[in-house]
Enzyme design. Structure first.
Site, mmCIF file in Angstrom:
data_model
loop_
_atom_site.group_PDB
_atom_site.id
_atom_site.type_symbol
_atom_site.label_atom_id
_atom_site.label_comp_id
_atom_site.label_asym_id
_atom_site.label_seq_id
_atom_site.Cartn_x
_atom_site.Cartn_y
_atom_site.Cartn_z
ATOM 1 N N GLU A 118 -1.399 9.516 0.433
ATOM 2 C CA GLU A 118 -1.728 9.152 -0.940
ATOM 3 C C GLU A 118 -1.054 10.113 -1.914
ATOM 4 O OE1 GLU A 118 -5.753 8.459 -3.666
ATOM 5 O OE2 GLU A 118 -5.891 8.776 -1.493
ATOM 6 N N GLU A 169 0.816 -1.221 0.000
ATOM 7 C CA GLU A 169 0.000 0.000 0.000
ATOM 8 C C GLU A 169 0.847 1.267 0.000
ATOM 9 O OE1 GLU A 169 -3.474 0.264 -0.015
ATOM 10 O OE2 GLU A 169 -3.455 -1.877 -0.448
ATOM 11 N N ASN A 179 -14.441 6.101 7.534
ATOM 12 C CA ASN A 179 -13.386 5.264 8.101
ATOM 13 C C ASN A 179 -12.601 6.007 9.173
ATOM 14 O OD1 ASN A 179 -13.705 2.763 6.785
ATOM 15 N ND2 ASN A 179 -12.666 3.515 4.951
#
Length: 352
Positions: free
Chosen positions: A214, A205, A252
């Site tokens: 990100e 990831e 989340n």
């Protein structure tokens, strides 16, 4: 030259001076464990090679003492386990031979196994009841971490040689306190397999624990589900992927914050500022969330459902069932590499 030096040598021997000038076996240091190309050494570790002890200046693997700047010469040595010896000189496994508990063998796959129950030469990879993997590097072993984590700091560094300094080993160990079942459930084999599976997935990831946030900033505004009753109080573009599991979406952050007792909905930046918080969000997802799968990644590993089920729980909707076989294989490759470092078999059902 010999006719000149010989009388001088005789004179030095007669006066006892030569005994002072030349090191004796009694004065030379004892050789440390022999250097091994496969072993991982951290700063301060000592290994012997070609009759000398060498001290590692920093983390190293497969860099020969005397031929790499990482090693500092500590002088000649005698005895001990030096001279190129190895602690991995165990016999090859023989089918049908009786093995007592504690017997260590080298199997045909090149790995070592230790008998945990006596057996008449059963295959070491058939059942964990009779055999467990045995780590045999020929080099120094790390002292066990007080946390009981099955991955040592040296092994962690070996898995992620280019990791961002943000992703600290101490941060991971600290975060594990919030999830005591992680990598501590089941047999030693299952514990190591779960640790390897978690680290393989988070490594994938984050590009090898390199990226904290990100990289595609164009995605940032997409992670706000304004239909939630609590909305996006930190701003529409605040809930982008962060941390080892790349936690994203306002719901989340809300769920993870509630579970961890942290204000992540209003302050999602905590995940990119505090290593322990970042690791906790990764473990929170691993231990409690099914994602697009049917079980948590933790349950997949401790119930021997296979590494492939962890992929399904993390990103199965995009990668599994032929969605992106290249990404799946990348995760599998990392998992197989990490299980090898930990000296454990990867098990079955590796893909999804």
């Amino acid at each position: 030259m010999r006719r000149i030096l010989a009388p001088l040598t005789a004179l030095l021997l007669a006066t006892g001076v030569l005994a002072v000038l030349l090191p004796s076996a009694a004065n030379a240091a004892t050789c440390a464990t022999a250097w091994s190309a496969s072993a991982v050494y951290t700063g301060g570790a000592v290994a012997s090679h070609n009759g000398h002890n060498w001290s590692a200046k920093w983390w190293t693997q497969n860099e020969t003492p005397g031929g790499a700047d990482v090693w500092a010469d500590q002088g000649t040595c005698t005895g001990g386990s030096g001279g190129g010896g190895t602690a991995c000189s165990y016999p090859n496994w023989v089918a049908g031979q009786w093995y007592a508990v504690g017997s260590i063998v080298r199997y045909t796959d090149g790995n070592h196994y230790i008998a945990v129950h006596e057996n008449p030469g059963y295959d070491p990879v058939i059942s964990n009841w009779f055999w467990d993997p045995y780590t045999c590097t020929g080099g120094p072993t790390d002292p066990p971490d007080p946390s009981g984590f099955v991955v040592s700091q040296a092994q962690f560094n070996q898995m992620f040689p280019s990791r961002n300094s943000f992703y600290t080993y101490s941060g991971l160990v600290s975060a594990m306190g919030a999830f005591p079942a992680f990598a501590k459930t089941g047999s030693d084999t299952i514990k190591k397999q779960e640790a390897a599976a978690f680290l393989a997935n988070v490594g994938h990831e984050t590009g090898g624990l390199v990226h904290i946030v990100e990289q595609n900033t164009a995605n940032y505004p997409h992670y706000c589900d304004a239909g939630q009753p609590y909305g996006c109080p930190a701003g529409q573009a605040a809930y982008y992927g962060r941390g080892p599991i790349q936690l994203s979406w306002n719901f989340n952050y809300k769920a993870a914050g509630d579970a961890l007792g942290l204000p992540l909905l209003t302050n999602p930046w905590l995940v990119q500022q505090d290593a322990a918080v970042a690791w906790k969000t990764g473990l929170w997802y691993w231990m409690t969330q099914n994602g697009p799968g049917t079980m948590t990644a933790h349950n997949a590993m401790v119930n021997s459902r296979g590494f492939g089920e962890t992929i399904r729980s993390i990103n199965g909707s995009l990668e599994c069932n032929g969605g992106n076989p290249g990404q799946v294989q990348s995760r599998v490759n990392a998992y197989q590499s990490f299980t090898q470092i930990l000296g454990v078999t990867p098990g079955g059902n590796l893909t999804c």
